[in-house]
Motif scaffolding. Structure first.
Motif, PDB file in Angstrom:
ATOM      1  N   ALA A  24      -3.602 -12.434  43.260  1.00 10.14           N
ATOM      2  CA  ALA A  24      -3.275 -11.411  42.273  1.00 10.14           C
ATOM      3  C   ALA A  24      -2.104 -11.877  41.418  1.00 10.14           C
ATOM      4  N   LYS A  25      -1.132 -12.506  42.060  1.00  6.22           N
ATOM      5  CA  LYS A  25       0.043 -12.981  41.310  1.00  6.22           C
ATOM      6  C   LYS A  25      -0.356 -14.039  40.298  1.00  6.22           C
ATOM      7  N   GLU A  26      -1.261 -14.918  40.726  1.00  6.54           N
ATOM      8  CA  GLU A  26      -1.748 -15.970  39.828  1.00  6.54           C
ATOM      9  C   GLU A  26      -2.461 -15.354  38.627  1.00  6.54           C
ATOM     10  N   LEU A  27      -3.261 -14.339  38.937  1.00  4.23           N
ATOM     11  CA  LEU A  27      -4.006 -13.645  37.897  1.00  4.23           C
ATOM     12  C   LEU A  27      -3.044 -12.993  36.916  1.00  4.23           C
ATOM     13  N   VAL A  28      -1.986 -12.397  37.438  1.00  2.00           N
ATOM     14  CA  VAL A  28      -0.994 -11.745  36.575  1.00  2.00           C
ATOM     15  C   VAL A  28      -0.362 -12.767  35.644  1.00  2.00           C
ATOM     16  N   SER A  29      -0.049 -13.936  36.169  1.00  2.00           N
ATOM     17  CA  SER A  29       0.602 -14.921  35.286  1.00  2.00           C
ATOM     18  C   SER A  29      -0.388 -15.421  34.230  1.00  2.00           C
ATOM     19  N   ASP A  30      -1.661 -15.589  34.617  1.00  2.00           N
ATOM     20  CA  ASP A  30      -2.679 -15.984  33.623  1.00  2.00           C
ATOM     21  C   ASP A  30      -2.817 -14.926  32.544  1.00  2.00           C
ATOM     22  N   LEU A  31      -2.882 -13.672  33.023  1.00  2.00           N
ATOM     23  CA  LEU A  31      -3.073 -12.576  32.070  1.00  2.00           C
ATOM     24  C   LEU A  31      -1.860 -12.418  31.154  1.00  2.00           C
ATOM     25  N   THR A  32      -0.673 -12.651  31.701  1.00  6.28           N
ATOM     26  CA  THR A  32       0.537 -12.553  30.880  1.00  6.28           C
ATOM     27  C   THR A  32       0.495 -13.595  29.770  1.00  6.28           C
ATOM     28  N   LEU A  33       0.002 -14.776  30.125  1.00  8.55           N
ATOM     29  CA  LEU A  33      -0.130 -15.847  29.138  1.00  8.55           C
ATOM     30  C   LEU A  33      -1.093 -15.415  28.033  1.00  8.55           C
ATOM     31  N   THR A  34      -2.256 -14.865  28.464  1.00 10.23           N
ATOM     32  CA  THR A  34      -3.242 -14.384  27.491  1.00 10.23           C
ATOM     33  C   THR A  34      -2.619 -13.306  26.607  1.00 10.23           C
ATOM     34  N   TYR A  35      -1.873 -12.395  27.281  1.00 10.52           N
ATOM     35  CA  TYR A  35      -1.256 -11.303  26.537  1.00 10.52           C
ATOM     36  C   TYR A  35      -0.316 -11.841  25.453  1.00 10.52           C
ATOM     37  N   ASN A  36       0.511 -12.819  25.832  1.00  9.31           N
ATOM     38  CA  ASN A  36       1.452 -13.400  24.867  1.00  9.31           C
ATOM     39  C   ASN A  36       0.729 -14.084  23.725  1.00  9.31           C
ATOM     40  N   LYS A  37      -0.380 -14.773  24.085  1.00  8.49           N
ATOM     41  CA  LYS A  37      -1.147 -15.461  23.047  1.00  8.49           C
ATOM     42  C   LYS A  37      -1.734 -14.462  22.071  1.00  8.49           C
ATOM     43  N   VAL A  38      -2.313 -13.393  22.613  1.00 12.29           N
ATOM     44  CA  VAL A  38      -2.935 -12.379  21.767  1.00 12.29           C
ATOM     45  C   VAL A  38      -1.889 -11.739  20.861  1.00 12.29           C
ATOM     46  N   VAL A  89      -3.862  -5.153  37.993  1.00 11.96           N
ATOM     47  CA  VAL A  89      -3.761  -6.262  38.953  1.00 11.96           C
ATOM     48  C   VAL A  89      -2.441  -6.186  39.711  1.00 11.96           C
ATOM     49  N   LYS A  90      -1.373  -5.792  38.986  1.00 14.98           N
ATOM     50  CA  LYS A  90      -0.071  -5.659  39.651  1.00 14.98           C
ATOM     51  C   LYS A  90      -0.117  -4.589  40.741  1.00 14.98           C
ATOM     52  N   ASN A  91      -0.810  -3.490  40.427  1.00 13.47           N
ATOM     53  CA  ASN A  91      -0.949  -2.431  41.435  1.00 13.47           C
ATOM     54  C   ASN A  91      -1.665  -2.942  42.679  1.00 13.47           C
ATOM     55  N   THR A  92      -2.765  -3.686  42.447  1.00 12.07           N
ATOM     56  CA  THR A  92      -3.518  -4.241  43.572  1.00 12.07           C
ATOM     57  C   THR A  92      -2.624  -5.144  44.408  1.00 12.07           C
ATOM     58  N   ALA A  93      -1.834  -5.989  43.722  1.00  9.85           N
ATOM     59  CA  ALA A  93      -0.957  -6.911  44.437  1.00  9.85           C
ATOM     60  C   ALA A  93       0.030  -6.146  45.307  1.00  9.85           C
ATOM     61  N   GLN A  94       0.502  -5.008  44.767  1.00 12.51           N
ATOM     62  CA  GLN A  94       1.453  -4.208  45.527  1.00 12.51           C
ATOM     63  C   GLN A  94       0.809  -3.675  46.816  1.00 12.51           C
ATOM     64  N   ILE A  95      -0.437  -3.224  46.678  1.00  6.44           N
ATOM     65  CA  ILE A  95      -1.135  -2.679  47.845  1.00  6.44           C
ATOM     66  C   ILE A  95      -1.382  -3.772  48.886  1.00  6.44           C
ATOM     67  N   THR A  96      -1.872  -4.941  48.418  1.00  6.01           N
ATOM     68  CA  THR A  96      -2.169  -5.999  49.386  1.00  6.01           C
ATOM     69  C   THR A  96      -0.888  -6.487  50.049  1.00  6.01           C
ATOM     70  N   LYS A  97       0.203  -6.504  49.291  1.00  8.48           N
ATOM     71  CA  LYS A  97       1.482  -6.927  49.868  1.00  8.48           C
ATOM     72  C   LYS A  97       1.898  -5.955  50.979  1.00  8.48           C
ATOM     73  N   ALA A  98       1.731  -4.663  50.693  1.00  7.35           N
ATOM     74  CA  ALA A  98       2.083  -3.650  51.689  1.00  7.35           C
ATOM     75  C   ALA A  98       1.229  -3.823  52.943  1.00  7.35           C
ATOM     76  N   MET A  99      -0.087  -4.071  52.734  1.00  6.99           N
ATOM     77  CA  MET A  99      -0.984  -4.240  53.886  1.00  6.99           C
ATOM     78  C   MET A  99      -0.586  -5.464  54.696  1.00  6.99           C
ATOM     79  N   GLU A 100      -0.134  -6.497  53.992  1.00  4.40           N
ATOM     80  CA  GLU A 100       0.286  -7.725  54.674  1.00  4.40           C
ATOM     81  C   GLU A 100       1.471  -7.440  55.601  1.00  4.40           C
ATOM     82  N   VAL A 101       2.446  -6.714  55.065  1.00  9.75           N
ATOM     83  CA  VAL A 101       3.642  -6.412  55.851  1.00  9.75           C
ATOM     84  C   VAL A 101       3.298  -5.536  57.058  1.00  9.75           C
ATOM     85  N   VAL A 102       2.448  -4.529  56.802  1.00 10.13           N
ATOM     86  CA  VAL A 102       2.043  -3.637  57.898  1.00 10.13           C
ATOM     87  C   VAL A 102       1.331  -4.425  58.992  1.00 10.13           C
ATOM     88  N   SER A 103       0.402  -5.317  58.573  1.00 18.49           N
ATOM     89  CA  SER A 103      -0.343  -6.103  59.561  1.00 18.49           C
ATOM     90  C   SER A 103       0.579  -7.007  60.351  1.00 18.49           C
TER      91      SER A 103
END
Lengths: 80, 312
Positions: free
Chosen positions: B275-289, B14-28
Motif C-alpha cells: 500500500a505504501k508503494e502504491l501511495v508513492s506511485d500515486l503521489t508521483l502520478t498526482y504531481n505529474k497530473v 489506499v492510505k486508509n487501507t494501509a492504516q487498517i492493515t498496519k493496525a491488523m499487523e500490530v494486533v496479530s
C-alpha cells in the motif's frame, strides 16, 4: 525436598517443602525427605503441602500422578 | 490523464487501507506473543510426563490399547486444524493441500476415511468431501483452554475404543519461527513415544524469543533404580496416556493459533508495504497530473496573450 506441581495450563507450585500429604487411589500417604522412588496415582480432592515453617498449603486437584525421584525430587502431574 | 481529484481520492483510500492493515499487523503481533507464552506453560508438564512415560514403558509389557494399533480396523481418521478467519496468507491453503494429498492416497488405496474438522476453513473443506465429516469444532478463542480442546481428544479416543477408526493423523500448521510456519502431517493415535517427544520439542519455537530453555535436555535416565508403583504401572499408564493425548491435541490447537497470528502478521506487513508503494506511485502520478495542468494553463495564457498582442 523440591516439589513441582504441573498442569497443562501452567505450574501450580514449585519450591521446597518438608512434607507432602496426598490421597492416592489406595489411600492417604505422607512423603518426607528420602522417600523411596515411587509413582502413584492421585485422587481428588487435594494435595497438602507443609513447608519448613509448618505452614500448610492446600492445592485442589481432581486427578493426577505423583512421582518421587531419587534425590528428594517430587513431581506431580495434575488435572484440575 | 486522470483528473487530480480522482488521483487524490485513490491516494486517500489506499492510505486508509494501509492504516487498517498496519493496525491488523500490530494486533496479530501481540496476539502471537500471547499465544506463544500460553503454549509454553505446558512445557514443564510435558517434560515430566515424557520422562514418566519412558520409565513406565520399561516396567510393563502390558500396554494400554491407546498405544497399540488396531490391526482389524481399516478406517482412518484425520484431524484437520485450520483457522476460523482468513487474511492469513497461504496458511490454510497449505494445510488443506496436505489434507488433500492424504485423502487422495486413501481413495487410491480404497481405505475408508473420516474427517474431524477444527476451524471454519477446515469445516468448509470437509463439507465438500462427500459425507465423510464426523464432527467440526469452530470458534475457539485466541487462547483455547483445556476445557475447550478436551472434547476433541475425548472424541478421538472414544472412536478409537469403539473401533470406528484404527489410527488418527493430524494436519496442522507447525510454528517453526515467527517468520516461518509449515503445514505438517503427524500421527496422533496410537500414541508413540517418538510422537510425545516431538510435542515436547515442538512446544518451543526453533529460534527467537522463547527458543532458549534452562532445562532443555530430554535425555535423562533416572529410571536406573527400582521404583515402587501404586497401584501398578499399567493403571498409571491408563491414566497417563489419555492425558498425553489431551495434551497433544491441546498443543496442536495452540500451535495452529500462534501460526495463524504470525502468518497474518506477515501477510499484513506485506499488504502495508504494498500500500505504501502504491501511495508513492500515486503521489508521483498526482504531481505529474498537477504539473501538466499548470503547464497547460500557462500555455493557454501565453497563447492568449500573444494572440491579443498580434491583434494590435
Amino acid at each position: 525436598m523440591t516439589l513441582g506441581i504441573y498442569t497443562l495450563q501452567g505450574t501450580l507450585f514449585q519450591g521446597h517443602v518438608k512434607k507432602i500429604i496426598a490421597t492416592t487411589t489406595a489411600g492417604e500417604i505422607t512423603i518426607l525427605d528420602h522417600h523411596i522412588p515411587l509413582v502413584a496415582r492421585l485422587a481428588s480432592p487435594s494435595v497438602r503441602l507443609v513447608d519448613a515453617q509448618e505452614k500448610e498449603t492446600i492445592i485442589k486437584i481432581t486427578s493426577g500422578v505423583l512421582e518421587v525421584r531419587g534425590g528428594s525430587e517430587v513431581f506431580i502431574l495434575a488435572t484440575q | 490523464m486522470p483528473s487530480t481529484k480522482l488521483v487524490k481520492q485513490r491516494i486517500r483510500s489506499v492510505k486508509n487501507t494501509a492504516q487498517i492493515t498496519k493496525a491488523m499487523e500490530v494486533v496479530s503481533a501481540t496476539k502471537m506473543r500471547h499465544a506463544q507464552e500460553f503454549a509454553l506453560r505446558a512445557r514443564p508438564y510435558a517434560i515430566a510426563s515424557l520422562e514418566m512415560l519412558r520409565g513406565l514403558l520399561l516396567k510393563t509389557t502390558d500396554l494400554p490399547d491407546l498405544l497399540r494399533e488396531h490391526s482389524r480396523v481399516n478406517a482412518k481418521l484425520i484431524l484437520v486444524v485450520t483457522s476460523d478467519k482468513g487474511l492469513a496468507g497461504s496458511l490454510n491453503a497449505n494445510v488443506l493441500r496436505k489434507a488433500d494429498a492424504w485423502i487422495r492416497e486413501c481413495r487410491i488405496r480404497n481405505t475408508p476415511f473420516i474427517i474431524l474438522a477444527v476451524g471454519k476453513k477446515a469445516k468448509e473443506y470437509a463439507d465438500r468431501q462427500q459425507g465423510s465429516l464426523c464432527g467440526a469444532f469452530v470458534g475457539f478463542g485466541d487462547v483455547a483452554t483445556l476445557f475447550e480442546t478436551s472434547p476433541i481428544a475425548d472424541m478421538i479416543v472414544q472412536g478409537f475404543e469403539a473401533e470406528s477408526w484404527g489410527t488418527c493423523d493430524v494436519v496442522y500448521t507447525h510454528f517453526r519461527t515467527t517468520l516461518s510456519q509449515e503445514a505438517v502431517l503427524r500421527r496422533v493415535l496410537p500414541v508413540t513415544r517418538a510422537g510425545i517427544e516431538e510435542i515436547v520439542r515442538g512446544i518451543l519455537p526453533e529460534h527467537g524469543k522463547y527458543a532458549e530453555l534452562p532445562h532443555g535436555d530430554l535425555a535423562v535416565s533416572r529410571y536406573a533404580f527400582e521404583y515402587a508403583y501404586e497401584p501398578s504401572p499399567h493403571e498409571i499408564l491408563d491414566w497417563l496416556v489419555p492425558e498425553l493425548l489431551r495434551m497433544h491435541v491441546h498443543h496442536i490447537i495452540l500451535e495452529s493459533n500462534a501460526s495463524e497470528h504470525s502468518a497474518r502478521m506477515v501477510a499484513m506487513k506485506h499488504a502495508t508495504d504494498n500500500a505504501k508503494e502504491l501511495v508513492s506511485d500515486l503521489t508521483l502520478t498526482y504531481n505529474k497530473v498537477r504539473q501538466a495542468g499548470i503547464t497547460r494553463e500557462l500555455t493557454e495564457i501565453t497563447a492568449g496573450r500573444e494572440a491579443l498582442e498580434n491583434n494590435y
